[in-house]
Motif scaffolding. Structure first.
Motif, PDB file in Angstrom:
ATOM      1  N   PRO B  81      75.309  19.660 -42.844  1.00 55.30           N
ATOM      2  CA  PRO B  81      76.035  19.068 -41.994  1.00 55.30           C
ATOM      3  C   PRO B  81      77.398  18.924 -42.280  1.00 55.30           C
ATOM      4  CG  PRO B  81      74.097  17.879 -42.229  1.00 55.30           C
ATOM      5  CD  PRO B  81      74.259  18.968 -43.276  1.00 55.30           C
ATOM      6  N   ASP B  84      79.253  21.927 -41.226  1.00 53.58           N
ATOM      7  CA  ASP B  84      79.346  22.056 -39.950  1.00 53.58           C
ATOM      8  C   ASP B  84      80.585  21.379 -39.524  1.00 53.58           C
ATOM      9  OD1 ASP B  84      78.415  23.041 -37.677  1.00 53.58           O
ATOM     10  OD2 ASP B  84      77.399  21.184 -36.844  1.00 53.58           O
ATOM     11  N   ILE B  85      80.809  20.219 -40.148  1.00 54.34           N
ATOM     12  CA  ILE B  85      81.853  19.603 -39.636  1.00 54.34           C
ATOM     13  C   ILE B  85      83.326  20.308 -40.088  1.00 54.34           C
ATOM     14  CG2 ILE B  85      83.222  17.305 -40.054  1.00 54.34           C
ATOM     15  CD1 ILE B  85      80.471  15.799 -39.833  1.00 54.34           C
ATOM     16  N   SER B  88      84.551  22.933 -38.091  1.00 57.68           N
ATOM     17  CA  SER B  88      85.116  22.646 -36.746  1.00 57.68           C
ATOM     18  C   SER B  88      86.349  21.946 -36.906  1.00 57.68           C
ATOM     19  CB  SER B  88      84.315  22.000 -35.630  1.00 57.68           C
ATOM     20  OG  SER B  88      83.274  21.106 -36.374  1.00 57.68           O
ATOM     21  N   VAL B 541      84.426  17.957 -33.026  1.00 57.77           N
ATOM     22  CA  VAL B 541      83.045  17.737 -33.450  1.00 57.77           C
ATOM     23  C   VAL B 541      82.394  17.275 -32.519  1.00 57.77           C
ATOM     24  CG1 VAL B 541      81.749  16.487 -34.962  1.00 57.77           C
ATOM     25  CG2 VAL B 541      83.967  17.680 -36.130  1.00 57.77           C
ATOM     26  N   ASN B 544      81.481  19.702 -29.967  1.00 64.49           N
ATOM     27  CA  ASN B 544      80.562  20.964 -30.600  1.00 64.49           C
ATOM     28  C   ASN B 544      79.210  20.035 -30.382  1.00 64.49           C
ATOM     29  OD1 ASN B 544      82.045  22.978 -31.311  1.00 64.49           O
ATOM     30  ND2 ASN B 544      82.216  22.606 -33.287  1.00 64.49           N
ATOM     31  N   ARG B 545      79.057  18.924 -30.774  1.00 62.77           N
ATOM     32  CA  ARG B 545      77.729  18.224 -30.768  1.00 62.77           C
ATOM     33  C   ARG B 545      77.283  18.054 -29.340  1.00 62.77           C
ATOM     34  NH1 ARG B 545      76.907  16.327 -36.084  1.00 62.77           N
ATOM     35  NH2 ARG B 545      77.273  18.438 -37.084  1.00 62.77           N
ATOM     36  N   LYS B 549      76.522  23.003 -28.956  1.00 68.79           N
ATOM     37  CA  LYS B 549      75.261  23.043 -29.755  1.00 68.79           C
ATOM     38  C   LYS B 549      74.141  22.817 -28.790  1.00 68.79           C
ATOM     39  CE  LYS B 549      75.930  23.871 -33.841  1.00 68.79           C
ATOM     40  NZ  LYS B 549      77.006  23.086 -34.844  1.00 68.79           N
ATOM     41  N   ARG B 550      74.337  22.044 -27.679  1.00 67.55           N
ATOM     42  CA  ARG B 550      73.175  22.196 -26.797  1.00 67.55           C
ATOM     43  C   ARG B 550      72.996  23.392 -26.106  1.00 67.55           C
ATOM     44  NH1 ARG B 550      73.248  15.796 -24.513  1.00 67.55           N
ATOM     45  NH2 ARG B 550      72.986  14.744 -26.549  1.00 67.55           N
TER      46      ARG B 550
END
Lengths: 482, 563
Positions: B81, B84-85, B88, B541, B544-545, B549-550
């Motif tokens: 994680p 991942d942060i 971005s 972020v 993104n989330r 991502k979805r």
């Protein structure tokens, strides 16, 4: 054969092994194994897939440390990778970027160059790869690749050669040739290698090589029977003594994987009033096969009783896979299995002759007699909106059948339930509903939940009243014709 | 012919000596840039070296962090994680702060400036490489790991003989992508926006073009861009391309690589005595360094029954614990000082930042939208024509690799020509940095549509809107989403350099978070800068989330062709 008492080489004492799945979920693959492999012995681990035989072999080699129990090598406790064991893998595990020479020399890199060269030449001669020293694995056929694998195992001059289904990835003819060569190697009193552990699911292969055959049973993996085999090498597969041992193993394996007692229990209705109760009296699981496989079996099997092992041969499938299909068919009442024969029942014949729609109906009726489908339907019914989330079903399955792998069971259940139009799965939301046919002819599936009037399968104990009241609205089309 | 190989090596050493002397050069705030043509090769070499030094660090970091995440299940839960942060976060926002800190650390030499530059490039390169290598570690077949255990390979041998070969292909592909991203950061960090009124510069192609722009020297500007193009092509043809060919031998399936095209240059290389000699020497050296695997022996893996089990060495564990605690300590201290810094930011500043974020958000959105509208039809068209896609692929790759900030002066001229302002014109600048990713991914995924599906669509006579909505868009969706994610990430970074552009003595400005960041660093207002950068990171972020991502899960779940 051995005159002096054989020295024990590998000893397993109370070995159990679990694979970690999640925090709360562990998969017990081996349970309390006690086994000794002595010098000049060929031990074959035989059993259906999933019985943990490969794991057991890797534990012997020290590649996997068992969760419980001890492994001894030459009387000493093994705490790392075993110093005297080499291994041959089912899918060869050759490095594609190394030549044959590079691959074979890997285990002896620490020896002086001349010694390496001498051993390489010898071992390549033994397996017949002399001309392939600078070939890359991709240029070789499967049989040739496995020869490289064997050469790589032999060059370390191991005390024990461990082979994990070494011929399974080869075609029939190549496998036969390679088997004969290994057989000759074992028969040669001058060759230093005299101890071997081999994993296989092929009975003839087991009898061909083994001095002892360890038959394993699954769920959790354990030793069922050990069959000694003292036929002299090289062995002739057509010899009556050879065939006798094969027959004996057929019997044992049938009994291990398909005990005659199981199907009788399945129709017993378990009273499920409290959740506690439900967990204690577990429903019987479905074998991991799909409807098409069972229907295929039914249409190919014919009216005469057939030997299980002949069937496996006829279908060109692994014995364990055929057993799973037969077990599923038996669970649904389409066949009976006296001894190692498979006999079609009247219902089975009806099924084969029925139309596609009627086939589905018959399967649906039979499925609804199983505890596990009763559980499934009940779980959906108790949901507020009649939608059961997939994860919840997986959780419930895990609680109800702690010894089964929940996800494969979930998939199996789903595949049967959807085939028989009992349930439908909404993949967009990952929820399961009861199947409702579109159009006027049918309504909510309720008929099979009521005890059917005259199904051919023997009604055993008195069926308990359905735990959830159902709307008594069977449409005429749904009623089974008697 | 062997002379060519030799010459290359000599040139390499000469270049290295030049670069080291530059690094030891005393601090030179604004390095004078020689705009003559003859100086260009030197600057090209400097830029080239910076890119590769950063790549070297990226590589080491990749191997270290990915292995750490793979072998330590506890760390794994935090590392992925965190990466991942980090991935971005808009790196360019940190550039001014980073530069100031490092310059302060090395007050008497150029090392601080150079280091800041390398670090900026590094952060632009590293993340996708880590993810790729981690995936390949997880994907290493179990039998081979068993084999490694059986032969008792130590971690160093396991890395060279097992893990790196299996990861080679994925790592190489991602290295190419990373290097392209690296050029973008290079072009900015060599001549960053002025900090505290002072323009800090390190000599290189980026600063050459900036200097040419400032002095209005069009000829130098053009030649600088050509030099950049040559560097990109040289890297692609002379480094990546041979590596790609070579890495085919690490392909695991037997059939894929067996008919590798044998063209004359490859054959020449394979037969060249010099190359052979280097290969042999390299193998011998590698074997010597790696050493043979010592097979397990009775002494190491057997103990007498009843005897105590040998204790594992504690040194490694202690070092590891110290390392982890140091990391935790650093993080705590970082958080503490961050909070202290943010306290001084006034409410009004926050309001301004939020409003500016809205402007920048709209620009990013517009850039992605415009990029999508024109690249999707083109990408599909290219992808469905194999011949065309083979021929155009190098050009798209080149366009994606070319650092867009070098084009900004021209784009600004275009905007002024149509009487536009940077307020809307900045979208164009952002667009030029990001549209290629969409095009690239769309073309690749269109090319990967199975032939059966294409035939099926043709037989069904799908056409017009139905053809797009039922067939083409779903078919390219996984690639399109990947393109969007990359493009949007790049777009946020680009706002920092494109919402405020200085050409000569004129500064063109737009309202936006990027301009705010640049202004804050120019005014040396560290707390405002930090606040703005954090807001940008959080926004990226969050988007993104919540969105990407979805969308990616959805696309991969529904629209992926089974192979």
């Amino acid at each position: 054969m051995e005159t002096s008492s054989p020295k024990p080489l590998i000893e397993l004492k109370h070995v159990s092994h679990e694979y970690f799945v999640t925090q709360s979920e562990n998969d017990l693959v081996l349970s309390d194994i006690n086994l000794t492999v002595s010098e000049h012995e060929t031990v074959v681990l035989l059993g259906p897939s999933g019985c943990g035989k490969s794991t057991l072999e890797r534990i012997m080699a020290g590649l996997i440390t068992p969760t419980r129990g001890e492994v001894y090598y030459k009387g000493k406790l093994l705490i790392g990778v075993s110093p005297g064991v080499s291994m041959v893998f089912q899918n060869f595990a050759l490095f594609p970027w190394l030549t044959v020479r590079g691959n074979v020399l890997l285990p002896v890199g620490h020896l002086p160059a001349e010694e390496q060269q001498a051993r390489l030449e010898k071992v390549l001669q033994t397996v017949g790869l002399g001309a392939y020293e600078y070939a890359y694995p991709r240029e070789l056929s499967g049989g040739m690749k496995q020869r490289v694998g064997i050469a790589r195992a032999l060059i370390a001059e191991p005390e024990v050669l461990a082979m994990d289904e070494p011929f399974s990835a080869l075609d029939v003819l190549t496998a036969e040739t390679l088997r004969n060569e290994i057989g000759r190697l074992l028969a040669d009193p001058n060759h230093p290698l005299r101890t071997m552990v081999m994993v296989t699911h092929n009975i003839v292969e087991a009898v061909y090589f083994a001095t002892r055959i360890v038959v394993m049973a699954s769920g959790p993996g354990r030793i069922d029977v050990i069959v000694p085999n003292s036929l002299p090498y090289p062995r002739d597969t057509d010899h009556p003594e050879f065939k006798k041992i094969v027959e004996q193993l057929h019997g044992i394996l049938t009994h291990t994987t398909m005990p005659d007692t199981v199907p009788a229990d399945t129709n017993k209705v378990v009273t499920t009033t409290t959740p506690d109760n439900r967990r204690r009296i577990a429903p019987v699981s479905l074998p991991y096969v799909n409807a098409a496989e069972v229907l295929g079996l039914m249409s190919l099997i014919g009216d005469e009783p057939q030997d299980l092992f002949d069937l496996a041969e006829k279908f060109g499938k692994e014995f364990g896979a055929v057993v799973r299909i037969v077990k599923a068919a038996e669970l649904l009442g389409f066949v009976q299995t006296p001894g190692q024969d498979v006999q079609v029942t009247q219902l089975g014949r009806d099924l084969t002759n029925a139309s596609t729609v009627d086939q589905k109906r018959i399967v649906r009726e039979q499925l609804m007699k199983l505890k596990i489908f009763e559980l499934l339907v009940r779980l959906i019914r108790v949901q507020e909106n009649q939608c059961l989330p997939s994860e919840e079903l997986i959780r419930e399955l895990q609680a109800a059948l702690p010894h089964e792998k929940p996800r494969p069971l979930f998939r199996t259940l789903l595949s049967w339930g959807r085939y028989a139009e009992i349930i439908s799965l909404d993949q967009r939301r990952h929820v399961i509903r009861l199947y409702e046919a579109k159009g006027a002819g049918r309504t909510r599936l309720a008929a099979p939940l009521l005890p059917p009037a005259a199904p051919p399968a023997p009604p055993t104990d008195s069926p308990a009243p359905p735990p959830v009241p159902t709307e008594p609205s069977p449409s005429p089309g749904e009623l089974p014709k008697s | 012919m062997d002379l060519v190989v030799l010459g290359g090596i000599v040139a390499l050493f000469f270049g290295l000596s030049q670069i080291t002397s530059e690094w030891r050069h005393p601090l030179n705030d604004t390095a004078p840039i020689d705009l003559s043509l003859s100086a260009l090769p030197k600057y090209a070499l400097f830029s080239f070296a910076r890119g590769w030094i950063a790549y070297f660090f990226s590589f080491v970091f990749t191997v270290f962090v990915a292995s750490w995440a793979f072998y330590d299940p506890r760390a794994h839960r935090y590392i992925l994680p965190a990466l991942d942060i980090l991935q971005s976060i808009p790196v360019l926002g940190f550039l001014p702060g980073l530069t100031l800190t490092l310059v302060a650390l090395f007050p008497h030499s150029n090392a601080g400036l150079e280091l800041a530059c390398v670090l900026a490039i590094f952060t632009g390169q590293v993340w996708n490489m880590v993810f790729s290598y981690y995936d390949s570690l997880r994907g290493t077949p179990g039998d081979f790991r068993m084999l490694g255990k059986l032969y008792n390979l130590n971690w160093w041998q396991r890395f060279w003989r097992l893990e790196l070969p299996f990861g080679a292909q994925g790592l190489l592909y991602n290295s190419m992508v990373s290097m392209a991203a690296g050029w973008f950061f290079l072009s900015v960090c060599e001549a960053p926006p002025p900090i505290n009124g002072v323009s800090l510069r390190v000599p290189g192609l980026g600063s050459y073009i900036q200097a040419a722009t400032d002095s209005g020297d069009t000829r130098a500007k053009i030649f600088g861009m050509i030099a950049m193009g040559i560097v990109i092509i040289v890297v692609d043809r002379l480094i990546w391309w041979p590596l790609v060919v070579w890495s085919r031998k690490f392909k695991l399936d037997d059939f894929g690589g067996s008919r590798a095209p044998r063209n004359p240059i490859q054959l020449w290389l394979a037969r060249s005595l010099a190359v052979q000699a280097i290969g042999t020497a390299w193998n011998a050296l590698a074997n010597k360094i790696l050493g043979p695997a010592i097979p397990p022996s009775a002494a190491t893996s057997l103990v007498e029954p009843g005897a105590p089990l040998p204790e594992r060495s504690r040194v490694g564990r202690t070092v590891y614990a110290v390392f982890v605690w140091a990391l935790i300590g650093l993080l705590t201290w970082g958080c503490y000082s961050l909070v202290a810094l943010l306290r001084s930011v006034k409410l009004g500043d926050w309001e301004e930042i939020i409003a500016d974020t809205g402007f920048s958000f709209l620009r990013v959105l517009a850039a992605v939208l415009i990029g999508t509208i024109w690249t999707v039809p083109l990408g599909v068209w290219i992808g469905l024509n194999p011949k065309l896609s083979n021929r155009l692929q190098p050009f798209i790759q080149f366009a994606a690799s070319f650092p867009s900030p070098m084009l900004y002066p021209w784009l600004v001229a275009v905007i002024l020509f149509v009487h536009g302002t940077l307020q809307t014109g900045a979208v164009l600048l952002i667009l030029f940095g990001t549209q290629w990713y969409i095009l690239f991914n769309v073309a690749a995924s269109a090319a990967a549509i199975p032939n059966d599906i294409i035939s099926c669509a043709a037989i069904l006579r799908l056409s017009g809107w139905t053809r797009w909505s039922k067939f083409l868009i779903p078919a390219i969706l996984p690639g399109l989403v990947t393109g969007w994610i990359t493009a949007a990430g790049g777009a946020w970074n680009a706002t920092i350099v494109s919402e405020i552009v200085q050409i000569g003595s004129t500064t063109y400005k737009a309202t936006g978070l990027g301009a705010y960041i640049t202004n804050a660093s120019n005014a040396n207002n560290f707390s405002k800068l930090t606040a703005a950068v954090i807001v940008m990171a959080v926004v990226v972020v969050a988007i993104n989330r919540v969105l990407w991502k979805r969308l990616q899960n959805l696309a991969n779940d529904r629209c992926r062709f089974m192979t």
